[in-house]
Design a protein around this motif. Sequence first.
Motif, short mmCIF file in Angstrom:
data_model
loop_
_atom_site.label_atom_id
_atom_site.label_comp_id
_atom_site.label_asym_id
_atom_site.label_seq_id
_atom_site.Cartn_x
_atom_site.Cartn_y
_atom_site.Cartn_z
N GLN A 153 -10.56 4.24 -42.70
CA GLN A 153 -9.52 5.03 -43.34
C GLN A 153 -9.86 6.51 -43.32
OE1 GLN A 153 -9.35 3.07 -47.17
NE2 GLN A 153 -7.41 2.10 -46.67
N LEU A 154 -11.10 6.82 -43.59
CA LEU A 154 -11.55 8.22 -43.57
C LEU A 154 -11.40 8.81 -42.17
CD1 LEU A 154 -12.83 10.48 -45.27
CD2 LEU A 154 -15.05 9.62 -44.54
N GLY A 155 -11.75 8.03 -41.15
CA GLY A 155 -11.62 8.49 -39.78
C GLY A 155 -10.18 8.78 -39.40
N PHE A 156 -9.27 7.88 -39.78
CA PHE A 156 -7.86 8.10 -39.48
C PHE A 156 -7.31 9.28 -40.28
CE2 PHE A 156 -7.72 3.62 -37.91
CZ PHE A 156 -7.26 3.92 -36.63
N LYS A 157 -7.75 9.41 -41.51
CA LYS A 157 -7.30 10.54 -42.32
C LYS A 157 -7.78 11.86 -41.72
CE LYS A 157 -7.26 12.21 -47.07
NZ LYS A 157 -7.76 12.00 -48.42
N TRP A 158 -9.01 11.88 -41.22
CA TRP A 158 -9.55 13.08 -40.60
C TRP A 158 -8.76 13.45 -39.35
CZ3 TRP A 158 -12.14 14.02 -35.92
CH2 TRP A 158 -12.74 15.27 -35.83
N GLU A 210 -5.68 12.97 -39.01
CA GLU A 210 -4.30 13.18 -39.46
C GLU A 210 -3.35 12.13 -38.90
OE1 GLU A 210 -3.47 17.15 -38.24
OE2 GLU A 210 -4.95 18.02 -39.60
N GLU A 211 -3.81 10.90 -38.90
CA GLU A 211 -3.04 9.79 -38.34
C GLU A 211 -2.70 8.81 -39.45
OE1 GLU A 211 -1.20 7.76 -35.20
OE2 GLU A 211 -2.09 9.74 -35.27
N ASP A 212 -1.40 8.49 -39.57
CA ASP A 212 -0.95 7.49 -40.54
C ASP A 212 -0.87 6.15 -39.85
OD1 ASP A 212 -0.65 9.33 -42.61
OD2 ASP A 212 1.37 9.87 -41.94
N VAL A 213 -1.65 5.22 -40.34
CA VAL A 213 -1.67 3.90 -39.72
C VAL A 213 -1.24 2.87 -40.75
CG1 VAL A 213 -3.06 2.15 -38.58
CG2 VAL A 213 -3.45 4.56 -38.13
N ASN A 239 -10.58 2.45 -28.89
CA ASN A 239 -11.74 3.26 -28.52
C ASN A 239 -12.23 4.12 -29.67
OD1 ASN A 239 -11.65 2.13 -26.00
ND2 ASN A 239 -10.47 3.78 -25.10
N PHE A 240 -11.32 4.55 -30.53
CA PHE A 240 -11.69 5.28 -31.73
C PHE A 240 -12.55 4.40 -32.65
CE2 PHE A 240 -10.59 6.57 -36.11
CZ PHE A 240 -11.10 7.86 -36.10
N LEU A 241 -12.12 3.16 -32.81
CA LEU A 241 -12.88 2.22 -33.65
C LEU A 241 -14.24 1.90 -33.02
CD1 LEU A 241 -10.02 -0.16 -34.76
CD2 LEU A 241 -11.19 1.56 -36.14
N LYS A 242 -14.30 1.84 -31.71
CA LYS A 242 -15.59 1.64 -31.04
C LYS A 242 -16.53 2.81 -31.31
CE LYS A 242 -14.43 -1.34 -27.14
NZ LYS A 242 -14.44 -1.43 -25.67
#
Length: 73
Positions: free
Chosen positions: A63-68, A70-73, A43-46
Amino acid sequence: LTAAVRCGDIMKFNESLLTYQEVFIRKGTYLVLEKLKTLVYRNFLKRIQAIEATNQLKLQRVQLGFKWCEEDV
């Protein structure tokens, strides 16, 4: 927790999971809720796709979205 899953709010999902972790472990639902994280990611990617208004997402944006968040994927 359900609102975080629905809208893809990774930070809110993680906070809710941490806040009620002991309750979920006692009820035996913690591992099931951990599996919900994939739905939160989807849903985040959507949401990113809706903002970008395109079918192809640039990896840098993801990557920027996950970094914002604070999620390490």
